[in-house]
Scaffold this motif. Sequence first.
Motif, PDB file in Angstrom:
ATOM      1  N   ALA A   1      57.730  57.259  53.317  1.00 43.20           N
ATOM      2  CA  ALA A   1      56.299  57.487  53.520  1.00 43.20           C
ATOM      3  C   ALA A   1      55.564  57.764  52.218  1.00 43.20           C
ATOM      4  CB  ALA A   1      56.088  58.644  54.497  1.00 43.20           C
ATOM      5  N   THR A   2      56.253  58.370  51.249  1.00 43.43           N
ATOM      6  CA  THR A   2      55.597  58.731  49.991  1.00 43.43           C
ATOM      7  C   THR A   2      55.221  57.517  49.147  1.00 43.43           C
ATOM      8  OG1 THR A   2      57.739  59.009  48.868  1.00 43.43           O
ATOM      9  CG2 THR A   2      56.768  60.969  49.887  1.00 43.43           C
ATOM     10  N   GLN A   3      55.616  56.332  49.562  1.00 42.41           N
ATOM     11  CA  GLN A   3      55.220  55.118  48.848  1.00 42.41           C
ATOM     12  C   GLN A   3      53.801  54.683  49.203  1.00 42.41           C
ATOM     13  OE1 GLN A   3      58.159  51.934  48.966  1.00 42.41           O
ATOM     14  NE2 GLN A   3      59.785  53.414  49.394  1.00 42.41           N
ATOM     15  N   PHE A   4      53.163  55.419  50.130  1.00 46.45           N
ATOM     16  CA  PHE A   4      51.846  55.009  50.627  1.00 46.45           C
ATOM     17  C   PHE A   4      50.833  56.143  50.501  1.00 46.45           C
ATOM     18  CE2 PHE A   4      55.258  52.826  52.864  1.00 46.45           C
ATOM     19  CZ  PHE A   4      54.947  51.497  52.592  1.00 46.45           C
ATOM     20  N   THR A   5      50.892  56.872  49.411  1.00 50.11           N
ATOM     21  CA  THR A   5      50.011  58.018  49.225  1.00 50.11           C
ATOM     22  C   THR A   5      48.605  57.578  48.810  1.00 50.11           C
ATOM     23  OG1 THR A   5      50.581  58.256  46.890  1.00 50.11           O
ATOM     24  CG2 THR A   5      51.960  59.444  48.493  1.00 50.11           C
ATOM     25  N   ALA A   6      47.654  58.498  48.977  1.00 49.95           N
ATOM     26  CA  ALA A   6      46.277  58.239  48.556  1.00 49.95           C
ATOM     27  C   ALA A   6      46.193  58.030  47.049  1.00 49.95           C
ATOM     28  CB  ALA A   6      45.378  59.397  48.989  1.00 49.95           C
ATOM     29  N   LYS A   7      47.028  58.737  46.292  1.00 53.12           N
ATOM     30  CA  LYS A   7      47.021  58.603  44.835  1.00 53.12           C
ATOM     31  C   LYS A   7      47.427  57.198  44.404  1.00 53.12           C
ATOM     32  CE  LYS A   7      46.784  59.992  40.567  1.00 53.12           C
ATOM     33  NZ  LYS A   7      45.458  60.261  39.950  1.00 53.12           N
ATOM     34  N   ILE A   8      48.452  56.652  45.055  1.00 49.93           N
ATOM     35  CA  ILE A   8      48.884  55.291  44.726  1.00 49.93           C
ATOM     36  C   ILE A   8      47.781  54.292  45.064  1.00 49.93           C
ATOM     37  CG2 ILE A   8      50.525  53.471  45.341  1.00 49.93           C
ATOM     38  CD1 ILE A   8      52.632  55.668  45.721  1.00 49.93           C
ATOM     39  N   PHE A   9      47.131  54.483  46.224  1.00 51.52           N
ATOM     40  CA  PHE A   9      46.014  53.606  46.595  1.00 51.52           C
ATOM     41  C   PHE A   9      44.896  53.697  45.566  1.00 51.52           C
ATOM     42  CE2 PHE A   9      41.765  53.248  48.392  1.00 51.52           C
ATOM     43  CZ  PHE A   9      41.792  51.980  48.935  1.00 51.52           C
ATOM     44  N   GLN A  10      44.537  54.917  45.186  1.00 50.87           N
ATOM     45  CA  GLN A  10      43.459  55.134  44.225  1.00 50.87           C
ATOM     46  C   GLN A  10      43.723  54.385  42.923  1.00 50.87           C
ATOM     47  OE1 GLN A  10      43.093  59.212  42.920  1.00 50.87           O
ATOM     48  NE2 GLN A  10      42.148  58.571  41.005  1.00 50.87           N
ATOM     49  N   THR A  11      44.912  54.563  42.378  1.00 43.50           N
ATOM     50  CA  THR A  11      45.249  53.924  41.107  1.00 43.50           C
ATOM     51  C   THR A  11      45.190  52.404  41.218  1.00 43.50           C
ATOM     52  OG1 THR A  11      46.684  55.779  40.514  1.00 43.50           O
ATOM     53  CG2 THR A  11      47.021  53.717  39.328  1.00 43.50           C
ATOM     54  N   SER A  12      45.794  51.860  42.263  1.00 43.93           N
ATOM     55  CA  SER A  12      45.852  50.400  42.427  1.00 43.93           C
ATOM     56  C   SER A  12      44.468  49.810  42.672  1.00 43.93           C
ATOM     57  CB  SER A  12      46.787  50.038  43.587  1.00 43.93           C
ATOM     58  OG  SER A  12      48.087  50.510  43.352  1.00 43.93           O
ATOM     59  N   TYR A  13      43.686  50.470  43.521  1.00 45.22           N
ATOM     60  CA  TYR A  13      42.359  49.946  43.866  1.00 45.22           C
ATOM     61  C   TYR A  13      41.428  49.970  42.653  1.00 45.22           C
ATOM     62  CZ  TYR A  13      38.069  49.106  46.515  1.00 45.22           C
ATOM     63  OH  TYR A  13      36.900  48.571  46.990  1.00 45.22           O
ATOM     64  N   LEU A  14      41.386  51.097  41.944  1.00 47.17           N
ATOM     65  CA  LEU A  14      40.484  51.215  40.804  1.00 47.17           C
ATOM     66  C   LEU A  14      40.884  50.280  39.672  1.00 47.17           C
ATOM     67  CD1 LEU A  14      39.842  55.072  40.707  1.00 47.17           C
ATOM     68  CD2 LEU A  14      38.402  53.268  41.686  1.00 47.17           C
ATOM     69  N   GLU A  15      42.183  50.094  39.463  1.00 44.63           N
ATOM     70  CA  GLU A  15      42.630  49.150  38.433  1.00 44.63           C
ATOM     71  C   GLU A  15      42.227  47.724  38.791  1.00 44.63           C
ATOM     72  OE1 GLU A  15      46.811  49.669  37.927  1.00 44.63           O
ATOM     73  OE2 GLU A  15      46.610  51.450  36.657  1.00 44.63           O
ATOM     74  N   PHE A  16      42.386  47.359  40.057  1.00 45.14           N
ATOM     75  CA  PHE A  16      42.013  46.012  40.473  1.00 45.14           C
ATOM     76  C   PHE A  16      40.501  45.822  40.372  1.00 45.14           C
ATOM     77  CE2 PHE A  16      40.996  42.809  43.774  1.00 45.14           C
ATOM     78  CZ  PHE A  16      41.763  41.753  43.287  1.00 45.14           C
ATOM     79  N   LEU A  17      39.733  46.837  40.760  1.00 43.08           N
ATOM     80  CA  LEU A  17      38.276  46.764  40.658  1.00 43.08           C
ATOM     81  C   LEU A  17      37.851  46.550  39.213  1.00 43.08           C
ATOM     82  CD1 LEU A  17      35.387  47.089  41.704  1.00 43.08           C
ATOM     83  CD2 LEU A  17      35.701  49.567  41.610  1.00 43.08           C
ATOM     84  N   GLU A  18      38.450  47.285  38.300  1.00 44.22           N
ATOM     85  CA  GLU A  18      38.112  47.149  36.882  1.00 44.22           C
ATOM     86  C   GLU A  18      38.472  45.754  36.357  1.00 44.22           C
ATOM     87  OE1 GLU A  18      36.722  47.654  33.189  1.00 44.22           O
ATOM     88  OE2 GLU A  18      36.383  48.951  34.935  1.00 44.22           O
ATOM     89  N   ASP A  19      39.622  45.240  36.771  1.00 46.31           N
ATOM     90  CA  ASP A  19      40.021  43.890  36.348  1.00 46.31           C
ATOM     91  C   ASP A  19      39.031  42.847  36.857  1.00 46.31           C
ATOM     92  OD1 ASP A  19      42.231  44.849  35.042  1.00 46.31           O
ATOM     93  OD2 ASP A  19      43.647  44.385  36.637  1.00 46.31           O
ATOM     94  N   CYS A  20      38.598  42.998  38.104  1.00 48.93           N
ATOM     95  CA  CYS A  20      37.642  42.050  38.683  1.00 48.93           C
ATOM     96  C   CYS A  20      36.299  42.115  37.963  1.00 48.93           C
ATOM     97  CB  CYS A  20      37.443  42.336  40.175  1.00 48.93           C
ATOM     98  SG  CYS A  20      38.888  42.007  41.191  1.00 48.93           S
ATOM     99  N   CYS A  21      35.840  43.336  37.671  1.00 55.46           N
ATOM    100  CA  CYS A  21      34.570  43.506  36.964  1.00 55.46           C
ATOM    101  C   CYS A  21      34.651  42.898  35.565  1.00 55.46           C
ATOM    102  CB  CYS A  21      34.207  44.983  36.884  1.00 55.46           C
ATOM    103  SG  CYS A  21      33.719  45.719  38.459  1.00 55.46           S
ATOM    104  N   ARG A  22      35.767  43.135  34.884  1.00 56.52           N
ATOM    105  CA  ARG A  22      35.938  42.605  33.534  1.00 56.52           C
ATOM    106  C   ARG A  22      35.940  41.079  33.548  1.00 56.52           C
ATOM    107  NH1 ARG A  22      40.662  44.404  32.668  1.00 56.52           N
ATOM    108  NH2 ARG A  22      40.001  46.505  32.089  1.00 56.52           N
ATOM    109  N   HIS A  23      36.655  40.517  34.515  1.00 58.85           N
ATOM    110  CA  HIS A  23      36.733  39.055  34.621  1.00 58.85           C
ATOM    111  C   HIS A  23      35.377  38.473  34.991  1.00 58.85           C
ATOM    112  CE1 HIS A  23      37.744  35.167  36.591  1.00 58.85           C
ATOM    113  NE2 HIS A  23      38.579  35.089  35.570  1.00 58.85           N
ATOM    114  N   SER A  24      34.660  39.159  35.867  1.00 55.54           N
ATOM    115  CA  SER A  24      33.344  38.672  36.284  1.00 55.54           C
ATOM    116  C   SER A  24      32.356  38.709  35.130  1.00 55.54           C
ATOM    117  CB  SER A  24      32.824  39.533  37.436  1.00 55.54           C
ATOM    118  OG  SER A  24      31.538  39.120  37.835  1.00 55.54           O
TER     119      SER A  24
END
Length: 386
Positions: A351-374
């Motif tokens: 269950a610890t593979q699905f924590t809010a912290k892991i989601f936060q890190t992955s989501y914000l990193e992907f958002l930043e990559d998308c913004c940079r590419h855009s």
Amino acid sequence: MRYALVHEWLTPKATGGSELVVKEILRHIEADVYALIDFESTNPDSYLYGRSIGKTFLQHLPGARNGVQKYLPLLPLAIEQLDVRDYDVILSSSHAVAKGVLTTPEQLHICYCHTPMRYAWDLTFDYLQASPAGRGVAGILTRYLLHRLRQWDVISANRVDYFIANSNHTARRIWRCYRRSSKVIYPPVELDRFPFKAQKEDFYLTVCRLVSYKKVSLIVEAFNHLKLPLVIIGDGPELNFIRQRAKSNITILGEQPNEVVEKYMASAKAFVYAACEDFGIALVEAQACGTPIIAYQGGGALETVRDIRQNPINGTGIFFYPQTPTALVESVETFLEFQHQISSDSCHSMATQFTAKIFQTSYLEFLEDCCRHSRAKNFSKKFRFL
């Protein structure tokens, strides 16, 4: 940059995985919120209480609070009435029509897709069989409306710049329906809510909304045969039907507050789930309590549960296949043979593979990559034009 977050509906009864994603995004991104309907900003118990939320005309239609899905033919029209032109980035959280919000070429649209619209795609025939609107003359009209809804769904997918899927299973469905690739980021699970308990009691548990695709009637039929104690928590249109089918070894509690759900999840011998879910957040919540899983071998469960027969060291449950009462009966009997090999610690670790912290890190990193590419892409276009 200005952000808008678009979700389908915000009501006190909508408290599933998609709502947890919205809640977690708003913890880290300052965004204005939009939805088809909103009854959470006036709910003192909601984290959205007092917030200004953009809404559509569906807000004022009779019975919208208890289920805007009854206005299904109007949902595409309604979502297209939300005016989000003043924002740089649109973040949609979509399991139906939220991704269909209208945007401009200068805006960036990132969609966290919980599932392509279930009743328009995978569950079309289940929906038609379960509803009176699926039969007779009304059935012909309903089939036509679903046909048009699928067409709109594919068109609206082209308004999204980047897709995020909540599981590999959903990513495959996004590709099949829209022919679009997606980044898999698992949704956040509030693990701290669920108490870990190594010592279990002698009963099985299922918790879900009582609708046809959850296959609770299948679980009831299997446990009628097994004569083992089963507790069912949840409410929905199949509640009375399930009560009529259940024998004395099955206890049906209906809808219960969070603290009751958490107590039963922590104490159950095993958590039983028969649906083919896109992710299946309840399976992770049960494992956070150290509770083993007996689940249908399909969907997101393949990414959140380890079968003890294939993973003898760190297995967390048992799969059954096909999706029949007989297969579930055999799986429960197999579980009784292997239960002492399934460690509560292994379940919690999974269950610890699905924590809010892991989601936060992955989501914000992907958002930043998308913004940079855009930004790079827009700069390149302007440079070529000049």
